[in-house]
Design an enzyme around this catalytic site. Structure first.
Site, short mmCIF file in Angstrom:
data_model
loop_
_atom_site.label_atom_id
_atom_site.label_comp_id
_atom_site.label_asym_id
_atom_site.label_seq_id
_atom_site.Cartn_x
_atom_site.Cartn_y
_atom_site.Cartn_z
CG HIS A 109 3.50 0.15 4.97
ND1 HIS A 109 2.42 -0.52 5.83
CD2 HIS A 109 4.33 -0.39 4.56
CE1 HIS A 109 3.08 -1.82 5.70
NE2 HIS A 109 4.39 -1.63 5.20
CG ASN B 162 -0.18 0.12 2.56
OD1 ASN B 162 1.31 0.10 2.41
ND2 ASN B 162 -0.90 0.19 3.52
C1 GLP Z 1 6.11 -4.23 6.58
C2 GLP Z 1 6.92 -3.40 7.82
C3 GLP Z 1 8.10 -2.46 6.98
C4 GLP Z 1 8.53 -3.46 5.61
C5 GLP Z 1 7.40 -3.44 4.71
C6 GLP Z 1 7.75 -4.52 3.74
O1 GLP Z 1 4.73 -4.22 7.16
N1 GLP Z 1 6.29 -2.62 8.57
O2 GLP Z 1 9.02 -2.04 7.95
O3 GLP Z 1 9.53 -2.65 5.12
O4 GLP Z 1 6.01 -3.90 5.40
O5 GLP Z 1 7.84 -5.80 4.26
P1 GLP Z 1 8.61 -7.23 3.24
O6 GLP Z 1 9.71 -6.74 2.86
O7 GLP Z 1 8.31 -8.22 4.06
O8 GLP Z 1 7.61 -7.17 2.18
#
Ligand code: GLP
Length: 247
Positions: free
Chosen positions: A137, A135
């Site tokens: 973030h 999304n």
């Molecule tokens: C999560 C964490 C982030 C992370 C992102 C991507 O929800 N809050 O810090 O960087 O989403 O996660 P992933 O690398 O497992 O795709």
């Protein structure tokens, strides 16, 4: 500030390139303040860095590592602690002393404001290693979040709860609230390294890097970062709007 977008072949290549960049930063500033994401994406890079430490080609013992985000409401030894995850995948393997890992305060927004002030007083983060949520973030800066947001307590969105369910088994296992470093302190980092792997990240990366800046895609504020931004995306995540050059 421009954003450099690097196309990696696959996850291993992404991990190697990311580790090279991080090792270069540590080499030129052995006491760097390094903000570290958890999540799956940076794990390979952290392994490559750990191998460097084991082989004696990298000394990370002088850096200070900072936690990016944490769930609220967990007990001290909870398996879902993101701080625990950071210790297991980064702090211990890189032989960084426990006291050089700075955890986010979880006592509420006042404590997080004080935390932001202290980091800023110290000169800000030298390097922030980030992943991106589907999304848009960064950390747990859920949409809508704009570039002025401080570190704070947030409610997780249903999409993030679903995405985080894959870490812990089930959506019911994912805490509903979290603390996150805000976009403002992130954007004040001297350097930001954003990693993205896999087709599920392609569209949001495209929106973050090549569409107008909007709080609905928090990562789009990277276009206004103060320092240098390097995005490393593997083949599947590489945004179609990019030719591999800088934006
Ligand atoms: C999560 C964490 C982030 C992370 C992102 C991507 O929800 N809050 O810090 O960087 O989403 O996660 P992933 O690398 O497992 O795709």
């Amino acid at each position: 500030m421009s954003i450099e977008i690097v196309r990696a072949e696959g996850y291993d290549d992404l991990s190697r390139r990311a580790a090279d960049l991080v090792a270069g930063c540590i080499g030129s500033n052995p006491t760097a303040r390094v903000l570290i994401a958890t999540g799956r994406t940076p794990i390979g890079a952290y392994r490559v860095l750990a191998d460097g430490v084991t082989e004696g080609t990298l000394d990370a013992s002088g850096i200070t590592a900072y936690q990016l985000d944490e769930y609220l409401g967990l007990g001290p030894d909870d398996r879902r602690s993101l701080g625990g995850w950071a210790v297991e995948t980064f702090v211990r393997p890189l032989r960084i002393a426990d006291e050089r890992f700075v955890r986010l305060p979880l006592a509420g927004d006042g404590a997080l404001d004080e935390y932001d002030r202290r980091i800023r007083g110290d000169g800000g983060y030298d390097l922030s290693i980030l992943g991106i949520g589907e999304n848009g973030h960064l950390g747990f800066n859920e949409p809508p979040s704009d570039a002025s947001t401080a570190s704070r307590v947030v409610e997780l969105t249903p999409g993030t709860i679903d995405a985080n369910a894959s870490y812990w088994g089930d959506a019911a296992d994912v805490p509903r609230r979290a603390a996150t470093v805000g976009l403002r302190p992130l954007l004040e980092s001297a350097r930001i390294l954003l990693l993205a792997s896999g087709a599920r990240k392609r569209e949001i990366l495209e929106r973050a890097l090549f569409r107008p800046v909007t709080p609905d895609v928090p990562a789009s504020c990277l276009q206004h970062a103060r320092g240098e931004v390097v995005v490393i995306a593997d083949r599947d995540a590489f945004p179609t709007g990019s030719n591999g050059a800088s934006t």
